[in-house]
Design a protein around this motif. Structure first.
Motif, mmCIF file in Angstrom:
data_model
loop_
_atom_site.group_PDB
_atom_site.id
_atom_site.type_symbol
_atom_site.label_atom_id
_atom_site.label_comp_id
_atom_site.label_asym_id
_atom_site.label_seq_id
_atom_site.Cartn_x
_atom_site.Cartn_y
_atom_site.Cartn_z
ATOM 1 N N ARG A 1 -101.257 -58.561 27.602
ATOM 2 C CA ARG A 1 -99.957 -58.481 28.269
ATOM 3 C C ARG A 1 -99.874 -57.177 29.053
ATOM 4 N NH1 ARG A 1 -96.486 -60.478 22.971
ATOM 5 N NH2 ARG A 1 -96.807 -62.695 23.321
ATOM 6 N N LEU A 2 -99.382 -57.280 30.274
ATOM 7 C CA LEU A 2 -99.225 -56.127 31.149
ATOM 8 C C LEU A 2 -97.749 -56.037 31.521
ATOM 9 C CD1 LEU A 2 -100.481 -53.943 33.084
ATOM 10 C CD2 LEU A 2 -100.583 -55.778 34.794
ATOM 11 N N THR A 3 -97.130 -54.890 31.290
ATOM 12 C CA THR A 3 -95.713 -54.725 31.626
ATOM 13 C C THR A 3 -95.538 -54.659 33.137
ATOM 14 O OG1 THR A 3 -95.303 -53.541 29.556
ATOM 15 C CG2 THR A 3 -93.656 -53.292 31.296
ATOM 16 N N LEU A 4 -94.683 -55.540 33.674
ATOM 17 C CA LEU A 4 -94.355 -55.559 35.093
ATOM 18 C C LEU A 4 -93.069 -54.802 35.399
ATOM 19 C CD1 LEU A 4 -95.117 -59.300 36.006
ATOM 20 C CD2 LEU A 4 -96.600 -57.300 36.321
ATOM 21 N N ALA A 5 -92.096 -54.904 34.500
ATOM 22 C CA ALA A 5 -90.791 -54.274 34.729
ATOM 23 C C ALA A 5 -90.135 -53.990 33.375
ATOM 24 C CB ALA A 5 -89.895 -55.176 35.572
ATOM 25 N N PRO A 6 -89.308 -52.943 33.305
ATOM 26 C CA PRO A 6 -88.661 -52.608 32.037
ATOM 27 C C PRO A 6 -87.574 -53.582 31.610
ATOM 28 C CG PRO A 6 -87.894 -51.148 33.777
ATOM 29 C CD PRO A 6 -88.983 -52.001 34.366
ATOM 30 N N SER A 7 -87.097 -54.413 32.563
ATOM 31 C CA SER A 7 -86.019 -55.353 32.255
ATOM 32 C C SER A 7 -86.036 -56.482 33.273
ATOM 33 C CB SER A 7 -84.658 -54.648 32.297
ATOM 34 O OG SER A 7 -84.367 -54.259 33.635
ATOM 35 N N LEU A 8 -85.354 -57.556 32.952
ATOM 36 C CA LEU A 8 -85.262 -58.684 33.885
ATOM 37 C C LEU A 8 -84.499 -58.296 35.161
ATOM 38 C CD1 LEU A 8 -86.004 -61.574 34.543
ATOM 39 C CD2 LEU A 8 -84.034 -62.316 33.189
ATOM 40 N N PRO A 9 -83.376 -57.558 35.074
ATOM 41 C CA PRO A 9 -82.718 -57.159 36.322
ATOM 42 C C PRO A 9 -83.631 -56.326 37.228
ATOM 43 C CG PRO A 9 -81.208 -56.886 34.491
ATOM 44 C CD PRO A 9 -82.557 -57.217 33.909
ATOM 45 N N ALA A 10 -84.410 -55.418 36.642
ATOM 46 C CA ALA A 10 -85.334 -54.607 37.445
ATOM 47 C C ALA A 10 -86.401 -55.484 38.091
ATOM 48 C CB ALA A 10 -85.978 -53.527 36.575
ATOM 49 N N PHE A 11 -86.886 -56.478 37.359
ATOM 50 C CA PHE A 11 -87.878 -57.410 37.885
ATOM 51 C C PHE A 11 -87.290 -58.209 39.050
ATOM 52 C CE2 PHE A 11 -89.704 -61.716 37.779
ATOM 53 C CZ PHE A 11 -91.044 -61.419 38.014
ATOM 54 N N LEU A 12 -86.105 -58.788 38.846
ATOM 55 C CA LEU A 12 -85.477 -59.605 39.882
ATOM 56 C C LEU A 12 -85.193 -58.790 41.157
ATOM 57 C CD1 LEU A 12 -83.001 -61.629 37.636
ATOM 58 C CD2 LEU A 12 -85.053 -62.532 38.772
ATOM 59 N N ALA A 13 -84.833 -57.529 40.969
ATOM 60 C CA ALA A 13 -84.530 -56.673 42.119
ATOM 61 C C ALA A 13 -85.766 -56.414 42.976
ATOM 62 C CB ALA A 13 -83.939 -55.346 41.647
ATOM 63 N N ARG A 14 -86.953 -56.486 42.384
ATOM 64 C CA ARG A 14 -88.204 -56.216 43.114
ATOM 65 C C ARG A 14 -88.852 -57.462 43.689
ATOM 66 N NH1 ARG A 14 -91.266 -51.459 41.993
ATOM 67 N NH2 ARG A 14 -92.365 -52.249 43.802
ATOM 68 N N LEU A 15 -88.311 -58.640 43.408
ATOM 69 C CA LEU A 15 -88.909 -59.875 43.929
ATOM 70 C C LEU A 15 -88.758 -59.949 45.437
ATOM 71 C CD1 LEU A 15 -87.846 -62.667 41.409
ATOM 72 C CD2 LEU A 15 -90.064 -61.533 41.630
ATOM 73 N N GLU A 16 -89.826 -60.381 46.087
ATOM 74 C CA GLU A 16 -89.802 -60.615 47.528
ATOM 75 C C GLU A 16 -89.830 -62.113 47.764
ATOM 76 O OE1 GLU A 16 -92.851 -58.419 49.552
ATOM 77 O OE2 GLU A 16 -92.560 -56.698 48.241
ATOM 78 N N THR A 17 -89.079 -62.557 48.735
ATOM 79 C CA THR A 17 -88.987 -63.989 49.016
ATOM 80 C C THR A 17 -90.231 -64.480 49.754
ATOM 81 O OG1 THR A 17 -87.833 -63.657 51.091
ATOM 82 C CG2 THR A 17 -86.472 -63.857 49.120
ATOM 83 N N LEU A 18 -90.560 -65.736 49.540
ATOM 84 C CA LEU A 18 -91.646 -66.415 50.243
ATOM 85 C C LEU A 18 -91.113 -67.724 50.785
ATOM 86 C CD1 LEU A 18 -94.630 -65.903 47.763
ATOM 87 C CD2 LEU A 18 -94.239 -64.704 49.917
ATOM 88 N N PRO A 19 -91.751 -68.283 51.802
ATOM 89 C CA PRO A 19 -91.276 -69.559 52.328
ATOM 90 C C PRO A 19 -91.388 -70.674 51.296
ATOM 91 C CG PRO A 19 -93.240 -68.811 53.520
ATOM 92 C CD PRO A 19 -92.895 -67.771 52.518
#
Length: 182
Positions: free
Chosen positions: A163-181
């Motif tokens: 397991r690799l930590t991507l973000a400290p929390s779900l809100p932090a993760f969602l804030a960093r998401l970039e949209t794709l078509p």
């Protein structure tokens, strides 16, 4: 934490709609007469229907699932899965292409709950700490998961348990998401 998740999710939906609809118009998906969703915006045309994420009037209940597992579910997961209907949303996190998982309708939410239960029981059998998958990757053995204890977001390899930590929390993760078509 739930309010932060809902706010971050709503902001992501606004970015997703602005970026996608601005460039390509409303997203379309295959229409199925027996798999309807409140996300559908119009009548189907040529077997396709336009759609948008749809906020539920009443949050979904995860009590029976939590009781069956004898586990308190992290409030971030309940907020993510319990307040909106949507198709899986293609996006990227720091270059990693993923599809954020959300239920399309109530029946799909029931299937999602069943799959989450199966995932949690598998982890229990393997003596791994509980996590709830929230997104898929191109590799079927790799998921983006929410740690049920800390609320951290992980990249999780099912075959090895790594397991690799991507973000400290779900809100932090969602804030960093970039949209794709779509």
């Amino acid at each position: 934490m739930s309010d932060q998740v809902l706010s971050a999710l709503e902001q992501f939906f606004l970015r997703w709609q602005r970026d996608g609809e601005g460039r390509w118009g409303l997203p379309l998906c295959d229409w199925e007469a027996d798999w309807r969703s409140p996300c559908e915006l119009d009548e189907p045309r040529e077997g396709r229907v336009a759609w948008r994420p749809f906020q539920r009037e009443q949050a979904a209940d995860f009590t029976a699932m939590a009781n069956a597992l004898e586990l308190t579910l992290h409030p971030s997961a309940i907020a993510l899965f319990g307040h909106w209907f949507s198709r899986p949303l293609p996006c990227s996190f720091k270059g990693l292409r993923i599809e954020l998982i959300l239920p399309w309708n109530d029946a799909d939410l029931d299937l999602l709950k069943e799959n989450l239960i199966g995932h949690l029981l598998m982890l229990r059998k393997l003596k791994r700490s509980p996590s709830l998958f929230i997104a898929t990757t191109r590799n079927e053995m790799t998921l983006v998961s929410l740690d049920n204890e800390s609320g951290q977001v992980w990249l999780e390899w099912l075959d090895s348990g790594r397991r690799l930590t991507l973000a400290p929390s779900l809100p932090a993760f969602l804030a960093r998401l970039e949209t794709l078509p779509q």
